[in-house]
Write a protein that holds these residues in place. Sequence first.
Motif, PDB file in Angstrom:
ATOM      1  N   LEU A 229       0.833  -1.212   0.000  1.00  0.00           N
ATOM      2  CA  LEU A 229       0.000   0.000   0.000  1.00  0.00           C
ATOM      3  C   LEU A 229       0.868   1.263   0.000  1.00  0.00           C
ATOM      4  CD1 LEU A 229      -2.725   1.439   0.182  1.00  0.00           C
ATOM      5  CD2 LEU A 229      -2.721   1.028   2.655  1.00  0.00           C
ATOM      6  N   LYS A 230       1.919   1.255   0.818  1.00  0.00           N
ATOM      7  CA  LYS A 230       2.808   2.429   0.853  1.00  0.00           C
ATOM      8  C   LYS A 230       3.469   2.674  -0.501  1.00  0.00           C
ATOM      9  CE  LYS A 230       4.233   2.035   5.719  1.00  0.00           C
ATOM     10  NZ  LYS A 230       5.387   1.720   6.575  1.00  0.00           N
ATOM     11  N   GLU A 231       3.999   1.590  -1.090  1.00  0.00           N
ATOM     12  CA  GLU A 231       4.676   1.743  -2.393  1.00  0.00           C
ATOM     13  C   GLU A 231       3.704   2.266  -3.451  1.00  0.00           C
ATOM     14  OE1 GLU A 231       6.869  -1.755  -3.607  1.00  0.00           O
ATOM     15  OE2 GLU A 231       7.584  -2.057  -1.565  1.00  0.00           O
ATOM     16  N   PHE A 232       2.485   1.765  -3.401  1.00  0.00           N
ATOM     17  CA  PHE A 232       1.445   2.199  -4.344  1.00  0.00           C
ATOM     18  C   PHE A 232       1.141   3.686  -4.168  1.00  0.00           C
ATOM     19  CE2 PHE A 232      -3.267   2.873  -4.208  1.00  0.00           C
ATOM     20  CZ  PHE A 232      -3.477   3.011  -5.586  1.00  0.00           C
ATOM     21  N   LEU A 233       0.878   4.090  -2.926  1.00  0.00           N
ATOM     22  CA  LEU A 233       0.504   5.490  -2.668  1.00  0.00           C
ATOM     23  C   LEU A 233       1.611   6.461  -3.088  1.00  0.00           C
ATOM     24  CD1 LEU A 233      -1.241   5.088   0.821  1.00  0.00           C
ATOM     25  CD2 LEU A 233      -2.364   5.727  -1.329  1.00  0.00           C
ATOM     26  N   GLN A 234       2.853   6.055  -2.866  1.00  0.00           N
ATOM     27  CA  GLN A 234       3.971   6.951  -3.220  1.00  0.00           C
ATOM     28  C   GLN A 234       4.054   7.229  -4.722  1.00  0.00           C
ATOM     29  OE1 GLN A 234       6.911   4.641  -1.141  1.00  0.00           O
ATOM     30  NE2 GLN A 234       7.177   6.193   0.458  1.00  0.00           N
ATOM     31  N   GLN A 235       3.472   6.349  -5.531  1.00  0.00           N
ATOM     32  CA  GLN A 235       3.512   6.540  -6.989  1.00  0.00           C
ATOM     33  C   GLN A 235       2.396   7.453  -7.504  1.00  0.00           C
ATOM     34  OE1 GLN A 235       4.301   2.597  -9.101  1.00  0.00           O
ATOM     35  NE2 GLN A 235       4.210   1.922  -6.980  1.00  0.00           N
ATOM     36  N   ILE A 236       1.373   7.661  -6.678  1.00  0.00           N
ATOM     37  CA  ILE A 236       0.178   8.371  -7.145  1.00  0.00           C
ATOM     38  C   ILE A 236       0.454   9.810  -7.590  1.00  0.00           C
ATOM     39  CG2 ILE A 236      -2.108   9.243  -6.428  1.00  0.00           C
ATOM     40  CD1 ILE A 236      -2.011   6.220  -7.103  1.00  0.00           C
ATOM     41  N   PRO A 237       1.226  10.609  -6.827  1.00  0.00           N
ATOM     42  CA  PRO A 237       1.427  12.003  -7.261  1.00  0.00           C
ATOM     43  C   PRO A 237       2.031  12.120  -8.668  1.00  0.00           C
ATOM     44  CG  PRO A 237       2.089  11.744  -4.985  1.00  0.00           C
ATOM     45  CD  PRO A 237       1.814  10.365  -5.496  1.00  0.00           C
ATOM     46  N   ASP A 238       2.939  11.204  -9.032  1.00  0.00           N
ATOM     47  CA  ASP A 238       3.546  11.264 -10.372  1.00  0.00           C
ATOM     48  C   ASP A 238       2.664  10.633 -11.438  1.00  0.00           C
ATOM     49  OD1 ASP A 238       5.833  12.547  -9.520  1.00  0.00           O
ATOM     50  OD2 ASP A 238       6.838  10.673  -8.999  1.00  0.00           O
ATOM     51  N   LEU A 239       1.678   9.856 -11.009  1.00  0.00           N
ATOM     52  CA  LEU A 239       0.852   9.113 -11.957  1.00  0.00           C
ATOM     53  C   LEU A 239      -0.376   9.909 -12.403  1.00  0.00           C
ATOM     54  CD1 LEU A 239       0.840   6.323 -13.274  1.00  0.00           C
ATOM     55  CD2 LEU A 239      -0.369   5.437 -11.265  1.00  0.00           C
ATOM     56  N   LEU A 240      -0.883  10.758 -11.508  1.00  0.00           N
ATOM     57  CA  LEU A 240      -2.128  11.466 -11.821  1.00  0.00           C
ATOM     58  C   LEU A 240      -1.902  12.675 -12.722  1.00  0.00           C
ATOM     59  CD1 LEU A 240      -4.112  11.600  -8.434  1.00  0.00           C
ATOM     60  CD2 LEU A 240      -4.560  10.119 -10.401  1.00  0.00           C
ATOM     61  N   ASN A 241      -2.806  12.855 -13.664  1.00  0.00           N
ATOM     62  CA  ASN A 241      -2.893  14.113 -14.415  1.00  0.00           C
ATOM     63  C   ASN A 241      -3.429  15.190 -13.489  1.00  0.00           C
ATOM     64  OD1 ASN A 241      -2.081  13.592 -17.108  1.00  0.00           O
ATOM     65  ND2 ASN A 241      -3.962  12.431 -17.477  1.00  0.00           N
ATOM     66  N   PRO A 242      -3.192  16.480 -13.814  1.00  0.00           N
ATOM     67  CA  PRO A 242      -3.843  17.539 -13.043  1.00  0.00           C
ATOM     68  C   PRO A 242      -5.354  17.260 -13.029  1.00  0.00           C
ATOM     69  CG  PRO A 242      -2.293  18.466 -14.613  1.00  0.00           C
ATOM     70  CD  PRO A 242      -2.365  16.996 -14.913  1.00  0.00           C
ATOM     71  N   GLU A 243      -5.969  17.447 -11.889  1.00  0.00           N
ATOM     72  CA  GLU A 243      -7.403  17.168 -11.684  1.00  0.00           C
ATOM     73  C   GLU A 243      -7.731  15.668 -11.680  1.00  0.00           C
ATOM     74  OE1 GLU A 243      -9.900  19.496 -14.306  1.00  0.00           O
ATOM     75  OE2 GLU A 243      -8.729  21.297 -13.887  1.00  0.00           O
ATOM     76  N   GLY A 244      -6.705  14.805 -11.813  1.00  0.00           N
ATOM     77  CA  GLY A 244      -6.940  13.360 -11.690  1.00  0.00           C
ATOM     78  C   GLY A 244      -7.348  13.022 -10.259  1.00  0.00           C
ATOM     79  N   ARG A 245      -7.976  11.881 -10.068  1.00  0.00           N
ATOM     80  CA  ARG A 245      -8.499  11.516  -8.742  1.00  0.00           C
ATOM     81  C   ARG A 245      -7.981  10.157  -8.267  1.00  0.00           C
ATOM     82  NH1 ARG A 245     -13.525  13.705  -7.216  1.00  0.00           N
ATOM     83  NH2 ARG A 245     -13.561  15.930  -7.696  1.00  0.00           N
ATOM     84  N   LEU A 246      -7.795  10.086  -6.955  1.00  0.00           N
ATOM     85  CA  LEU A 246      -7.497   8.821  -6.278  1.00  0.00           C
ATOM     86  C   LEU A 246      -8.707   8.480  -5.418  1.00  0.00           C
ATOM     87  CD1 LEU A 246      -5.550   6.559  -5.192  1.00  0.00           C
ATOM     88  CD2 LEU A 246      -4.889   8.184  -3.412  1.00  0.00           C
ATOM     89  N   SER A 247      -9.216   7.247  -5.541  1.00  0.00           N
ATOM     90  CA  SER A 247     -10.375   6.799  -4.766  1.00  0.00           C
ATOM     91  C   SER A 247      -9.987   5.478  -4.100  1.00  0.00           C
ATOM     92  CB  SER A 247     -11.554   6.618  -5.743  1.00  0.00           C
ATOM     93  OG  SER A 247     -12.665   6.030  -5.122  1.00  0.00           O
ATOM     94  N   VAL A 248      -9.895   5.466  -2.756  1.00  0.00           N
ATOM     95  CA  VAL A 248      -9.408   4.267  -2.051  1.00  0.00           C
ATOM     96  C   VAL A 248     -10.379   3.844  -0.952  1.00  0.00           C
ATOM     97  CG1 VAL A 248      -7.513   3.244  -0.716  1.00  0.00           C
ATOM     98  CG2 VAL A 248      -7.005   4.967  -2.414  1.00  0.00           C
ATOM     99  N   ILE A 249     -10.756   2.558  -0.997  1.00  0.00           N
ATOM    100  CA  ILE A 249     -11.618   1.978   0.046  1.00  0.00           C
ATOM    101  C   ILE A 249     -10.749   1.073   0.916  1.00  0.00           C
ATOM    102  CG2 ILE A 249     -13.650   0.562   0.530  1.00  0.00           C
ATOM    103  CD1 ILE A 249     -14.482   1.107  -2.461  1.00  0.00           C
ATOM    104  N   SER A 250     -10.732   1.347   2.223  1.00  0.00           N
ATOM    105  CA  SER A 250      -9.969   0.467   3.128  1.00  0.00           C
ATOM    106  C   SER A 250     -10.925  -0.145   4.146  1.00  0.00           C
ATOM    107  CB  SER A 250      -8.851   1.245   3.824  1.00  0.00           C
ATOM    108  OG  SER A 250      -9.384   2.372   4.466  1.00  0.00           O
ATOM    109  N   TYR A 251     -10.461  -1.236   4.784  1.00  0.00           N
ATOM    110  CA  TYR A 251     -11.350  -2.007   5.662  1.00  0.00           C
ATOM    111  C   TYR A 251     -10.834  -2.162   7.086  1.00  0.00           C
ATOM    112  CZ  TYR A 251     -13.787  -3.156   1.418  1.00  0.00           C
ATOM    113  OH  TYR A 251     -14.493  -3.044   0.239  1.00  0.00           O
ATOM    114  N   HIS A 252      -9.601  -1.779   7.343  1.00  0.00           N
ATOM    115  CA  HIS A 252      -9.175  -1.800   8.737  1.00  0.00           C
ATOM    116  C   HIS A 252      -8.304  -0.585   9.018  1.00  0.00           C
ATOM    117  CE1 HIS A 252      -5.239  -3.455   7.586  1.00  0.00           C
ATOM    118  NE2 HIS A 252      -5.862  -4.400   6.935  1.00  0.00           N
TER     119      HIS A 252
END
Length: 299
Positions: free
Chosen positions: A212-235
Motif C-alpha cells: 500500500l505504501k509503495e502504491f501510494l507513493q507513486q500516485i502524485p507522479d501518476l495522476l494528471n492535473p485534476e486526476g483523482r485517487l479513490s481508495v476503500i480500506s477495511y481496517h
Amino acid sequence: MNYHSPVLLKESIDALDIKEDGVYVDVTFGGGGHSREILNRLGENGRLFAFDQDPDAWENTIDDERFVLIQENFRFVSRFLRFHGVRKVDGVLGDLGVSSHQFDAAERGFSIRFDGELDMRMDQKAVLSAKEVVNTYEENDLADVLYLYGELRNARALARTIVAARAEKQIETSFELKEVLKRFLPKAKEHKILAQIFQALRIEVNQELEVLKEFLQQIPDLLNPEGRLSVISYHSLEDRLVKRFIRTGLFSGEPEKDFYGNISVPLKKVGKMIVPAQEEIKQNNRARSAKLRIATLNE
C-alpha cells in the motif's frame, strides 16, 4: 466464481469524476464489479487498466477493447502502465479488501470458518505462506506480527504458545491453529480474536502495508492535473496510511515547513471520508468497516 458485490460502488466511481475519454486504473480487479462500472461511464476512446495478481480473478476478465487486465501486484502500477505506453492517468481506484471469493475458498486458508491449509497467499507464486510464518518465525518476530498487524495486546503469549505447540508437531491448518490457541479464545470473543490473528498473518504473508505504501507513493507522479485517487480500506492500519499520506505525503512524522512556514504536500483530500449507508451494510456485511477516501493533486 462467487465474488462479492462491490462495496461503495457508486460512491467510489463517482469519486473518480470520470471523463469519457480518460485513462483509468482499477488496481484491485477481483470480481470486476468496479471495473465494469468504470467502463459503463467511459466513451469509446476511454481506457481502463486493471491489476490483480490472483489467477482466480482472471476468470472474470472483461471482453472489451478499452480494457486491459494486468496479472501483477499493484505495487508495480507505474512500471506496468509504462510497459503499456501510459505515463499519466485520470483516476486510480483501489478497493483494499480481501474478496469474499478468497474467504469462501477453503483451500486458500483465509477464512476462520473453514479448515484449510494455512496458505493466505494472494499471489499463488509467492514463496511465503501463513504456514511458513506460523512454523518458522522466531517467537519475537511472530509476536511482532500479531501485535503490529492484528493489534493483539497478548501477542507475546500467543506467540509463545504457538512456538511451544509447533515444537511437538507442525501446525498445518486453520483449525489446528485454532486448537493450539483455544485457551485465548473465550466463546463470546472467539470470532473477533481469530479474525485479528488471521488478519495479522495475511498482512505479513502478502506484505499488504508495504504494498500500500509503495502504491501510494507513486500516485502524485501518476495522476494528471485534476486526476483523482479513490481508495476503500477495511481496517484501521490501512486507513491510517491512506489518510496520513493524503494529509502529509508521508507515513510517519510531519512534513517540513519552508522559510515562510508553508508545507508542500503532493495530494489534497476531496470531500469528507465516506462510509456505507445502513442499507448497504444490511445487504452486504463486508461493508460495515469500509471507509472511502478521495484525493486529487495539490495545485
